[in-house]
Scaffold this active site. Structure first.
Site, PDB file in Angstrom:
ATOM      1  N   ASP A  68      -1.087  -7.513   8.987  1.00 23.54           N
ATOM      2  CA  ASP A  68      -2.522  -7.629   8.862  1.00 23.54           C
ATOM      3  C   ASP A  68      -3.148  -8.102   7.610  1.00 23.54           C
ATOM      4  O   ASP A  68      -2.452  -8.858   6.977  1.00 23.54           O
ATOM      5  CB  ASP A  68      -3.032  -6.026   8.816  1.00 23.54           C
ATOM      6  CG  ASP A  68      -2.352  -5.231   7.722  1.00 23.54           C
ATOM      7  OD1 ASP A  68      -1.324  -5.494   7.225  1.00 23.54           O
ATOM      8  OD2 ASP A  68      -3.215  -4.111   7.366  1.00 23.54           O
ATOM      9  N   GLY A 103       0.748  -1.115   0.088  1.00 24.11           N
ATOM     10  CA  GLY A 103      -0.023  -0.038  -0.027  1.00 24.11           C
ATOM     11  C   GLY A 103       0.762   1.348   0.083  1.00 24.11           C
ATOM     12  O   GLY A 103       1.995   1.283   0.058  1.00 24.11           O
ATOM     13  N   GLY A 150       0.169  -6.243   2.158  1.00 27.50           N
ATOM     14  CA  GLY A 150      -0.908  -6.526   1.594  1.00 27.50           C
ATOM     15  C   GLY A 150      -1.101  -7.010   0.138  1.00 27.50           C
ATOM     16  O   GLY A 150      -1.931  -7.690  -0.262  1.00 27.50           O
ATOM     17  N   GLU A 204       5.656  -5.148   8.631  1.00 25.06           N
ATOM     18  CA  GLU A 204       4.980  -3.950   9.161  1.00 25.06           C
ATOM     19  C   GLU A 204       5.355  -3.655  10.506  1.00 25.06           C
ATOM     20  O   GLU A 204       5.428  -2.543  10.916  1.00 25.06           O
ATOM     21  CB  GLU A 204       3.442  -4.158   9.163  1.00 25.06           C
ATOM     22  CG  GLU A 204       2.970  -4.217   7.752  1.00 25.06           C
ATOM     23  CD  GLU A 204       2.868  -5.718   6.927  1.00 25.06           C
ATOM     24  OE1 GLU A 204       2.227  -5.985   6.101  1.00 25.06           O
ATOM     25  OE2 GLU A 204       3.598  -6.563   7.603  1.00 25.06           O
TER      26      GLU A 204
END
Length: 406
Positions: free
Chosen positions: A174, A96, A143, A166
Site C-alpha cells: 500500500d 507503522g 510506509g 506486507e
C-alpha cells in the site's frame, strides 16, 4: 500496512530486529514525546527529522499529522525553496505500528483516521510542488519507504534496506506502492510485493527507486551543503548531490541480475502458477537463491498474496489517485476482516505471540475464491472514500476532518 514496521522478510536477522522494535516500542509508548517529527527552518531550507529513534522512526498517527502540517506550510511559504527529510538514529523509517492495528481489531474502523491521513499524505508527497530530498541511511520499509521513493531526490547509502513485505501477513502493498511497483521493469514489482525481498541502496538506484548513492560517511557533509543552498532549483540540487554520490555497480548476486527468471515466473496469471514456475526454475543448477524465497511465499497468507497480485496488476492501468483510492478500500476491508482475519493472525504470529506459526483462513490458495477477492476492491458504503484533490485550487483540501470518514 501503511508501513508495517514489523512485517519484515523472514530472515533470522530481521526477526531479531522485529523483536527489538517491539521491545523498544513498548518503552516508547510510556513516554510522551511531542517531537515525533522535528521541523527546522534553516535559511531557505526546511528540514523534517523523523524523531523516534528508539522505535526506528515508526509511523504513528502523530507523525502523519505533523508531516502533513509541515509539508503544507512549507509548500505555501514563498521563503521555502528546498525540503529535506531524514530519520534520527540508525533508521529512516521501519514503517507503522502493528500493535496499534492489532489492539483495534475488535472495534470497527478504529484505525480509519490514521489510514486516511496517511494515504492522503502519500498523494501530496508524490505531487509536491517544491524540491524535496530524502536522506535515507538505514531501514526504509513499507510506509516508511513512501517518504523516500516519490521524492524528487532520494539519497541512499550502503546501510539502506528496502522492502515491501506486507502480503506475507495477510495485508497488501500500500501507500502508493501498487502504483510504484506496477511501473518497475518487467515483473519486478510483482516479485517485490509477493516475496517481500529486500533491496540495497545500490539496487534501489539501479532500479530507479532512489536517485543517488552516497556513502554514509559523506552523508552529514552532503546535508550541510544542501542546508547551505539558497536555491531549490532542480539542477543546482542535483549537481550538489552528485559531488558526493558514487556510480552504482551491482554485485554479481544482486536480485536485479535475475530479471529474466523473475519476468518468466512472475508474469504468470495467478499466484499458484507463479509459485509453480518459480519452483521449476529453482530446481535448475545455479538457482539455489530461489529456495528460501519459495519457502517464504509458501509461509505467506494465501489471501494476502492474491489481493496483492491483483492490486499490483490493476495498478498498471491506474493513475496515482486511482491506486491510492483502491488501496484505501482494500485496507479498510482487510481491517474489517471482510473476507479473512489473516491480517490479525499474521500480526499475532509475528509480533504478539512471536510463534511465527500463523494459522491462515483460508489455508490454501485454492480455497481463496476470486469472488471473495473481488469484495475487498469494491467501493465502501456511504461517503467512506479517500478524497483526492481534483484541481490545483483545492490541492490541500479533502482532509480527514471534512471527509465522509470523520
Amino acid at each position: 500496512m501503511f508501513g508495517f514496521r514489523a512485517c519484515l522478510p523472514p530472515t533470522p536477522l530481521l526477526h531479531l530486529l522485529s523483536r527489538q522494535i517491539n521491545k523498544m516500542a513498548q518503552v516508547g509508548r510510556n513516554i510522551i514525546d511531542e517531537q515525533v517529527v522535528v521541523g527546522e527552518e534553516k535559511g531557505f531550507v526546511r528540514l523534517a527529522t523523523l524523531n523516534r529513534p528508539r522505535q526506528l522512526n515508526v509511523i504513528s498517527s502523530e507523525v502523519v499529522l505533523k508531516l502533513a502540517e509541515y509539508l503544507e506550510t512549507w509548500e505555501k511559504d514563498d521563503k521555502t525553496k528546498l525540503i529535506l527529510i531524514k530519520g534520527a538514529g540508525r533508521a529512516f523509517s521501519a514503517g507503522g505500528d502493528l500493535k496499534m492495528f492489532y489492539d483495534g481489531r475488535e472495534s470497527k474502523d478504529s484505525c480509519l483516521e490514521v489510514v486516511y491521513r496517511m494515504y492522503w499524505l502519500c498523494y501530496h508527497i508524490h505531487t509536491y510542488k517544491k524540491t524535496q530530498v530524502s536522506l535515507v541511511n538505514g531501514i526504509s520499509m513499507g510506509g516508511g519507504a513512501s517518504l523516500m521513493v516519490p521524492m524528487k531526490f532520494s539519497v541512499v547509502t550502503e546501510k539502506t534496506v528496502f522492502a515491501t513485505p506486507e502480503a506475507s501477513i495477510g495485508f497488501h502493498t500500500d501507500c502508493g506502492f501498487s502504483y510504484i511497483h506496477s511501473r518497475l521493469p518487467g515483473h519486478l514489482g510483482e516479485f517485490l510485493a509477493l516475496t517481500g525481498a529486500r533491496l540495497s541502496g545500490k539496487e534501489l538506484v539501479a532500479v530507479g527507486m532512489a536517485t543517488h548513492f552516497v556513502p554514509s560517511a559523506k552523508l552529514a557533509d552532503l546535508e550541510a551543503r544542501l542546508v547551505g543552498l539558497d536555491s531549490g532549483d532542480m539542477d543546482v540540487v542535483r549537481s550538489t548531490i552528485e559531488e558526493f554520490s558514487e556510480k552504482v555497480e551491482l554485485d554479481n548476486d544482486s536480485i536485479l541480475n535475475k530479471q529474466p527468471i523473475i519476468d518468466e515466473c512472475f508474469s504468470k496469471e495467478c499466484v499458484k502458477q507463479i509459485i509453480q514456475a518459480f519452483e521449476g526454475e529453482g530446481s535448475k543448477e545455479g538457482n539455489e537463491w530461489i529456495t528460501p524465497v519459495i519457502k517464504g511465499l509458501k509461509r505467506s497468507s494465501p489471501t494476502g498474496l492474491k489481493i496483492t497480485l491483483r492490486s499490483i496488476r490493476d495498478g498498471r492501468n491506474q493513475t496515482l489517485s486511482d491506486c491510492l483510492k483502491k488501496e484505501f478500500r482494500i485496507t479498510v476491508n482487510i481491517l474489517r476482516t471482510t473476507i479473512s482475519p489473516d491480517v490479525y493472525e499474521g500480526i499475532r504470529a509475528l509480533t504478539i505471540d512471536k510463534d511465527n506459526s500463523p494459522k491462515w483462513n483460508p489455508e490454501t490458495l485454492d480455497e481463496v475464491a476470486e469472488e471473495k477477492i473481488n469484495l475487498v476492491f469494491e467501493p465502501l458504503e456511504g461517503d467512506i472514500e479517500l478524497l483526492i484533490p481534483e484541481t490545483e485550487a483545492n490541492r490541500w483540501e479533502g482532509k480527514y476532518e471534512t471527509s465522509g470518514c470523520a
